[in-house]
Design an enzyme around this catalytic site. Sequence first.
Site, mmCIF file in Angstrom:
data_model
loop_
_atom_site.group_PDB
_atom_site.id
_atom_site.type_symbol
_atom_site.label_atom_id
_atom_site.label_comp_id
_atom_site.label_asym_id
_atom_site.label_seq_id
_atom_site.Cartn_x
_atom_site.Cartn_y
_atom_site.Cartn_z
ATOM 1 N N LYS A 12 0.812 -1.213 0.000
ATOM 2 C CA LYS A 12 0.000 0.000 0.000
ATOM 3 C C LYS A 12 0.856 1.277 0.000
ATOM 4 C CE LYS A 12 -4.042 -2.042 2.326
ATOM 5 N NZ LYS A 12 -4.955 -1.900 3.504
ATOM 6 N N TYR A 52 -12.616 -1.998 -3.609
ATOM 7 C CA TYR A 52 -13.080 -2.165 -2.222
ATOM 8 C C TYR A 52 -14.604 -2.109 -2.102
ATOM 9 C CZ TYR A 52 -8.603 -2.093 0.362
ATOM 10 O OH TYR A 52 -7.387 -2.399 0.913
ATOM 11 N N ASN A 115 -1.883 0.224 6.967
ATOM 12 C CA ASN A 115 -1.362 -1.051 7.473
ATOM 13 C C ASN A 115 -0.503 -1.795 6.449
ATOM 14 O OD1 ASN A 115 -3.387 -1.871 5.802
ATOM 15 N ND2 ASN A 115 -4.672 -2.762 7.400
ATOM 16 N N HIS A 118 -2.173 -5.344 1.573
ATOM 17 C CA HIS A 118 -3.488 -5.973 1.365
ATOM 18 C C HIS A 118 -3.258 -7.418 0.954
ATOM 19 C CE1 HIS A 118 -7.501 -6.842 -0.227
ATOM 20 N NE2 HIS A 118 -6.846 -7.446 -1.208
ATOM 21 N N GLU A 129 -9.810 -10.492 -7.547
ATOM 22 C CA GLU A 129 -8.827 -9.410 -7.378
ATOM 23 C C GLU A 129 -7.668 -9.525 -8.365
ATOM 24 O OE1 GLU A 129 -9.745 -8.654 -2.603
ATOM 25 O OE2 GLU A 129 -7.747 -9.335 -3.212
HETATM 26 N N1 UDP Z 1 -9.761 -0.248 7.412
HETATM 27 C C1 UDP Z 1 -9.827 0.987 8.042
HETATM 28 N N2 UDP Z 1 -10.546 1.091 9.212
HETATM 29 C C2 UDP Z 1 -11.185 0.034 9.773
HETATM 30 C C3 UDP Z 1 -11.099 -1.210 9.124
HETATM 31 C C4 UDP Z 1 -10.392 -1.318 7.945
HETATM 32 O O1 UDP Z 1 -9.272 1.955 7.564
HETATM 33 O O2 UDP Z 1 -11.807 0.184 10.824
HETATM 34 C C5 UDP Z 1 -9.005 -0.364 6.154
HETATM 35 C C6 UDP Z 1 -7.682 -1.075 6.338
HETATM 36 O O3 UDP Z 1 -6.720 -0.458 5.493
HETATM 37 C C7 UDP Z 1 -7.976 -2.482 5.854
HETATM 38 C C8 UDP Z 1 -8.981 -2.201 4.744
HETATM 39 O O4 UDP Z 1 -9.767 -1.126 5.224
HETATM 40 O O5 UDP Z 1 -6.804 -3.138 5.424
HETATM 41 C C9 UDP Z 1 -9.886 -3.358 4.391
HETATM 42 O O6 UDP Z 1 -10.503 -3.806 5.576
HETATM 43 P P1 UDP Z 1 -10.631 -5.365 5.880
HETATM 44 O O7 UDP Z 1 -11.577 -5.521 7.024
HETATM 45 O O8 UDP Z 1 -10.951 -6.097 4.625
HETATM 46 O O9 UDP Z 1 -9.161 -5.736 6.407
HETATM 47 P P2 UDP Z 1 -8.001 -6.613 5.743
HETATM 48 O O10 UDP Z 1 -8.644 -7.693 4.934
HETATM 49 O O11 UDP Z 1 -7.180 -5.670 4.896
HETATM 50 O O12 UDP Z 1 -7.215 -7.142 6.902
HETATM 51 MG MG MG Z 2 -10.117 -7.592 3.479
#
Ligand code: UDP
Ligand code: MG
Length: 136
Positions: A12, A52, A115, A118, A129
């Site tokens: 990212k 997303y 974070n 992805h 994807e």
């Molecule tokens: N995210 C965020 N706030 C939240 C939860 C998620 O900004 O409270 C962002 C974060 O960058 C995350 C992405 O949205 O990686 C997608 O969320 P997901 O729950 O799918 O998490 P992941 O699969 O990336 O662990």
């Molecule tokens: Mg996810």
Amino acid sequence: MSSTEQTLSIIKPDAVERNLDREIKEIFNTNGFKIFKEKKIQITKAEAEQFYKVHETKPFYNDLCDYLSSGPIVVMILEKENAVLANRELMGATNPKDAKEGTIRKKFGISIDKNSVHGSDSVENAKIEINFFFKD
Ligand code: UDP
Ligand code: MG
């Protein structure tokens, strides 16, 4: 019978901006992933919204799409046995604060939104994807 699986990984903007892409790719290699395809790109907000879409009702959706389109990213097809799950384990929890020692998010993640990586969350979504970024 074991079989090689593919998953989609994204380094990212927060990580690319800190020049961590080489080091993160090295972690994938060390952990037995083959980087089958990769490209460094910047996507538009509209593309981020499409990518997303599953999160469109979430309160963080707009900021998330602004963020993913805010700078260059590295998108990769990773290959390994059970690549989807193996990559989720190597990435660590969504919130770096909750991520285990030795995971990419623990090591490099700044916050729940920034974070660093992805990873697809299922084989089905990995196919969608991968097709999104590498349909050509
Ligand atoms: N995210 C965020 N706030 C939240 C939860 C998620 O900004 O409270 C962002 C974060 O960058 C995350 C992405 O949205 O990686 C997608 O969320 P997901 O729950 O799918 O998490 P992941 O699969 O990336 O662990
Ligand atoms: Mg996810």
